[in-house]
Enzyme design. Structure first.
Site, PDB file in Angstrom:
ATOM      1  CG  ASP A  32      -2.869   3.387   6.751  1.00  0.00           C
ATOM      2  OD1 ASP A  32      -2.941   2.913   5.993  1.00  0.00           O
ATOM      3  OD2 ASP A  32      -3.709   4.423   7.348  1.00  0.00           O
ATOM      4  CG  HIS A  45      -0.424   5.885   4.906  1.00  0.00           C
ATOM      5  ND1 HIS A  45      -1.792   6.136   5.143  1.00  0.00           N
ATOM      6  CD2 HIS A  45       0.030   6.879   5.927  1.00  0.00           C
ATOM      7  CE1 HIS A  45      -2.326   6.805   5.887  1.00  0.00           C
ATOM      8  NE2 HIS A  45      -1.182   7.195   6.522  1.00  0.00           N
ATOM      9  CB  SER A 104       5.268   5.157   3.984  1.00  0.00           C
ATOM     10  OG  SER A 104       5.778   6.367   5.014  1.00  0.00           O
ATOM     11  CG  ASN A 132      -1.761   1.068   1.348  1.00  0.00           C
ATOM     12  OD1 ASN A 132      -2.331   1.637   0.229  1.00  0.00           O
ATOM     13  ND2 ASN A 132      -1.892   1.770   2.368  1.00  0.00           N
TER      14      ASN A 132
HETATM   15  C1  GRF Z   1      -2.642   8.846  -2.447  1.00  0.00           C
HETATM   16  O1  GRF Z   1      -2.314  10.088  -2.177  1.00  0.00           O
HETATM   17  C2  GRF Z   1      -2.251   7.655  -1.748  1.00  0.00           C
HETATM   18  O2  GRF Z   1      -1.089   7.865  -1.126  1.00  0.00           O
HETATM   19  C3  GRF Z   1      -3.108   7.341  -0.837  1.00  0.00           C
HETATM   20  O3  GRF Z   1      -4.408   7.853  -1.452  1.00  0.00           O
HETATM   21  C4  GRF Z   1      -4.139   8.627  -2.728  1.00  0.00           C
HETATM   22  C5  GRF Z   1      -4.672   8.146  -3.944  1.00  0.00           C
HETATM   23  O4  GRF Z   1      -4.422   9.020  -4.917  1.00  0.00           O
HETATM   24  N1  GRF Z   1      -3.491   6.015  -0.430  1.00  0.00           N
HETATM   25  P1  GRF Z   1      -4.707   8.645  -6.510  1.00  0.00           P
HETATM   26  O5  GRF Z   1      -5.997   7.848  -6.682  1.00  0.00           O
HETATM   27  O6  GRF Z   1      -3.412   7.495  -6.663  1.00  0.00           O
HETATM   28  O7  GRF Z   1      -4.494   9.739  -7.106  1.00  0.00           O
END
Ligand code: GRF
Length: 230
Positions: free
Chosen positions: A152, A116, A143, A114
């Site tokens: 997370d 984050h 991260s 994932n």
């Molecule tokens: C990103 O900022 C990611 O870190 C978080 O959700 C957001 C997703 O944005 N988990 P996108 O859909 O990739 O534009």
């Protein structure tokens, strides 16, 4: 000895929204920086813009509306079946806004990443950019971590930082984190995962067979992920 390239890893990507991270992964697979094929993109929302990005790249998509399921377990079971059907080696969450249950995560232990938008373990959960501003932090970042049942909270594999500017508001900060950091760290992590460089042994992240003492950072990146790009 055969000179054939090893087979491409097979990624399934889970999204809920815009899909910028998905797009950066699509681009990095297409130009060979990530030795993987995205075999399926699954969204829990039919209106996720990322679905159009996947379709434009010729990637198979599936929509699994979470509201159609009576329980989290039933949703997870259907999601697991879609992942299995695609024959995915690895599952990458890219802005996927559903909490997954422990059973589905256990079935993909060490094969699920994932991204984050914070310097984990700081600021798990939502609204990370706003919380960073309210705390007065001067440094922020993103991260990539292996997914475990703790939200997370899985072991962090890759992390990078950026400066918080005095004039930043949450959207400006989010934009900087995405374009300066997420754009590089997720494709780089995906490349390492696809090559077998990155692995989770128990709860320990290993890189090229050695336990990581701290998350990988831009100093460790392949040049193709650090050099300036448009
Ligand atoms: C990103 O900022 C990611 O870190 C978080 O959700 C957001 C997703 O944005 N988990 P996108 O859909 O990739 O534009």
């Amino acid at each position: 000895m055969s000179s054939e390239a090893p087979p491409l890893a097979r990624f399934c990507i889970l999204i809920s929204g815009e899909g910028r991270n998905l797009q950066w992964l699509i681009d990095a697979c297409a130009d060979g920086r990530v030795p993987a094929r995205i075999v399926r993109v699954i969204s829990n929302r039919a209106d996720a813009a990322g679905l159009r990005r996947a379709a434009a790249a010729g990637i198979e998509t599936r929509v699994l509306p979470h509201g159609d399921f009576a329980s989290r377990e039933a949703f997870d079971e259907a999601l697991g079946a879609l992942i299995d059907e695609a024959g995915a080696d690895h599952v990458l969450l890219a802005g996927f806004m559903r909490v997954l249950g422990a059973a589905l995560i256990a079935r993909h232990a060490g094969r699920m990443l994932n991204i984050h938008p914070s310097l984990l373990p700081r600021y798990r959960g939502l609204h990370t950019h706003q919380r960073v501003l309210e705390a007065g932090d001067r440094v922020h970042g993103a991260s990539v971590h292996f997914v475990t049942a703790e939200l997370d909270g899985g072991p962090v594999a890759v992390q990078a930082q950026c400066t918080v500017h005095p004039e930043d508001d949450a959207p400006a900060l989010a934009n900087r984190v995405q374009h300066e950091i997420e754009r590089r760290i997720y494709p780089q992590a995906a490349a390492w995962l696809a090559r077998g460089d990155l692995a989770l042994i128990g709860t320990q992240v290993c890189f090229r067979g050695r336990p990581l003492q701290q998350p990988l950072s831009p100093a460790d990146f392949d040049p193709s992920f650090t050099e300036a790009s448009p």
